[in-house]
Design an enzyme around this catalytic site. Structure first.
Site, short mmCIF file in Angstrom:
data_model
loop_
_atom_site.label_atom_id
_atom_site.label_comp_id
_atom_site.label_asym_id
_atom_site.label_seq_id
_atom_site.Cartn_x
_atom_site.Cartn_y
_atom_site.Cartn_z
N SER A 148 0.86 -1.19 0.00
CA SER A 148 0.00 0.00 0.00
C SER A 148 0.88 1.23 0.00
O SER A 148 2.06 1.18 0.42
CB SER A 148 -0.90 0.00 1.24
OG SER A 148 -1.47 1.28 1.48
N TYR A 161 -2.46 -0.03 10.32
CA TYR A 161 -2.41 -0.38 8.90
C TYR A 161 -1.06 -0.03 8.30
O TYR A 161 -0.42 -0.85 7.63
CB TYR A 161 -3.53 0.35 8.16
CG TYR A 161 -3.65 -0.04 6.70
CD1 TYR A 161 -4.24 -1.24 6.33
CD2 TYR A 161 -3.16 0.80 5.70
CE1 TYR A 161 -4.35 -1.60 4.99
CE2 TYR A 161 -3.26 0.45 4.37
CZ TYR A 161 -3.85 -0.75 4.01
OH TYR A 161 -3.94 -1.10 2.69
#
Length: 249
Positions: A148, A161
């Site tokens: 990501s 995250y």
């Protein structure tokens, strides 16, 4: 949308975690369309089985559901033992399963942090441990870890995250270096994907500006590209983001 990337995956078996919907489903469709047999691993049984039925009806490769919670190392190991008992192997691993809890750090609970980091970091590591040693023994294979933009630049409400994806990026780079040393036939690729119009985003942010997002099919094509590179070359990392991506670089 048909893939613009051409690669022949007939005779190869792929395992896609979080494969029942969103990006995982797009990747599974692309792999099946290229001729691979696809193992759709997910905790969403009904969605995964529906996708397998779709792939079996429309693609040249077959597909079947594998029930797997990537957070459970023993369960992951059992899946690979069962495949070995059936005389099967995983030639392509795509670590895609991920979760997020979008909260300020002061409001996070220990259980929420554990769920995100275990799913997004430890889970892919468990899968890699089981897959890589078997690829070494067979002399080839390819591991793709979906990363990501949070692995490079974080934002508020993304603590666990970003920590998980940053850790997975570091692990992927290490695995790439070890594969270069241990077995030239093994590819390891991290794909840094920007925002996509998938349930992962839209369920949490229903008012998100979709013009700022990309189709998961574009990222799935990037997976196919990584698999299409000739053996004499290696692709350690790819970045694919919407042109208006706010979190990159």
């Amino acid at each position: 949308m048909d893939s613009a990337v051409r690669v022949d995956l007939h005779g190869r078996q792929a395992l896609v975690t979080g494969g029942a919907r969103g990006l995982g489903a797009s990747i599974a469709r692309r792999l099946a369309g290229a001729g691979a047999s696809v193992l759709v691993a997910d905790v969403r049984k009904d969605l995964a089985r529906d996708l397998c039925n779709e792939l079996g009806a429309t693609g040249p490769g077959d597909a079947r559901f594998v029930e797997m919670d990537v957070r459970d190392a023993a369960a992951v190991a059992e899946v690979f033992k069962d495949l070995e008992a059936e005389g099967q192997s995983v030639d392509i691993l795509v670590n895609n399963a991920a979760v997020d809890v979008s909260k300020p750090i002061e409001h996070l609970t220990a259980d929420e942090v554990t769920r995100v980091v275990t799913t997004n970091l430890l889970g892919p590591m468990y899968l890699c441990l089981e897959t890589y040693r078997r690829m070494i023994a067979r002399g080839g294979g390819h591991i793709v870890n979906i990363l990501s933009t949070a692995a490079n630049r974080t934002w508020t409400e993304a603590g666990p995250y970003a920590a998980g994806k940053s850790g997975l990026r570091a692990f992927t780079h290490t695995l790439f270096k070890e594969a270069q040393r241990d077995c030239p036939g093994i590819g390891v690729t991290g794909i840094i994907a920007g925002g996509m119009e998938t349930p992962f985003i839209m369920e949490r942010f229903p008012d998100a500006d979709t013009s700022m997002l990309q189709s998961p099919d574009i990222v799935a094509d990037t997976v196919l590209y990584a698999l299409s590179v000739p053996a004499g070359s290696a692709v350690s990392e790819l970045v694919v983001v919407p042109r208006r991506e706010p979190s990159w670089p």
